[in-house]
Motif scaffolding. Sequence first.
Motif, PDB file in Angstrom:
ATOM      1  N   GLU A   2     -20.617  67.138-100.703  1.00  0.00           N
ATOM      2  CA  GLU A   2     -19.739  67.225 -99.523  1.00  0.00           C
ATOM      3  C   GLU A   2     -20.403  67.323 -98.329  1.00  0.00           C
ATOM      4  N   ASP A   3     -21.631  67.763 -98.271  1.00  0.00           N
ATOM      5  CA  ASP A   3     -22.141  67.485 -96.858  1.00  0.00           C
ATOM      6  C   ASP A   3     -22.726  66.221 -96.528  1.00  0.00           C
ATOM      7  N   VAL A   4     -22.766  65.425 -97.278  1.00  0.00           N
ATOM      8  CA  VAL A   4     -23.216  64.133 -96.905  1.00  0.00           C
ATOM      9  C   VAL A   4     -22.408  63.460 -95.976  1.00  0.00           C
ATOM     10  N   ARG A   5     -23.240  62.777 -94.982  1.00  0.00           N
ATOM     11  CA  ARG A   5     -22.372  62.067 -93.860  1.00  0.00           C
ATOM     12  C   ARG A   5     -22.913  60.807 -93.699  1.00  0.00           C
ATOM     13  N   ILE A   6     -22.402  59.826 -92.915  1.00  0.00           N
ATOM     14  CA  ILE A   6     -22.712  58.321 -92.972  1.00  0.00           C
ATOM     15  C   ILE A   6     -24.264  58.050 -92.697  1.00  0.00           C
ATOM     16  N   LYS A   7     -24.640  59.023 -91.470  1.00  0.00           N
ATOM     17  CA  LYS A   7     -26.141  58.942 -91.318  1.00  0.00           C
ATOM     18  C   LYS A   7     -26.977  59.242 -92.324  1.00  0.00           C
TER      19      LYS A   7
END
Length: 321
Positions: free
Chosen positions: A188-193
């Motif tokens: 859940e910590d994953v972002r687009i970058k």
Amino acid sequence: MSVAPATSARRRTLIYAAAAVIFLVAVVLAAARVGEKAGRLSDWQALVLGVVQGATELLPISSSGHLILVPWIADWHYLESHPSFNKTFDVALHLGTLVAVVLYFWSDILRYIAALFRSLARRRIETTDERVAWAVIAGSIPAAIAGAAGESFIEDHLGEPWQIAITLAVFGVVLWLADRLPENRKLEDVRIKNGFLIGLAQCLALMPGVSRSGITITASRAWKLDRDSAARLSFLLLIPIVLGAVIYKGAKDVVFGTLPAGSTGPFVVGTLAAVAVGLAAIQVLLGYVRRHDYSLFAIYRVAVAVGIVVIILSGWRGKNF
């Protein structure tokens, strides 16, 4: 959300049972030599290669490398000398592992697709599911571009056994080093970058022996993603990449191409074997990394690399295939 132990055990049993039934069908078809043609790839050879694809595509040990090494060691030259058949058979095997991943993560996939459409409707990203969905899309773009641009170069210059030995060993060591880092982040910590950067690393998997799942897990662990989340993200990244490759190559080599005689049996048997073993491989990997690190896979990669070198130096097989 955690899954109750009883529910988890039932799910695990169902997955293994489904895998066993599908694999039994593949074995029966191979034994009956359905759709097989003399002088071409046999159903039994297709079964073996389907097993190899199902296990190695989803474990961090390189499917493309093993699909070259197994015929090299077994001295099977049909696929090597019939590139058009080889390409279409490769599509069938990848379709098998794609089906395995979709079946296993069906509920997650539906949830992320729904989240993606909600995000598009409101024109902004708000929830965790929406961030993960967009991260997977962002992570698929670099490999898709690299694959389309570099396909011919890879086919012409990469994939010899001696080269696979190098990539297996080097990226096995890199995986081991990355896996020594702490597990400070979750899916859940994953972002687009982050998704894009991990997908950028996925471009290296175009080289046989690197491993698509291996390099995405390595990049995820380098970002300190926990081991379970690294594996899950790797499987999610597989879906758009393999789906795109199956559609593109299927249209080019199957729909608008001509399948050679004797394709049906090996294609069906190989695909079913890849689905069955792929399902089991996902369950095994996720269960394993909840309790252990990735060292076993790094050791395996180095051991196979050493084995390749020994085989070449002994003169049993040449360094090229």
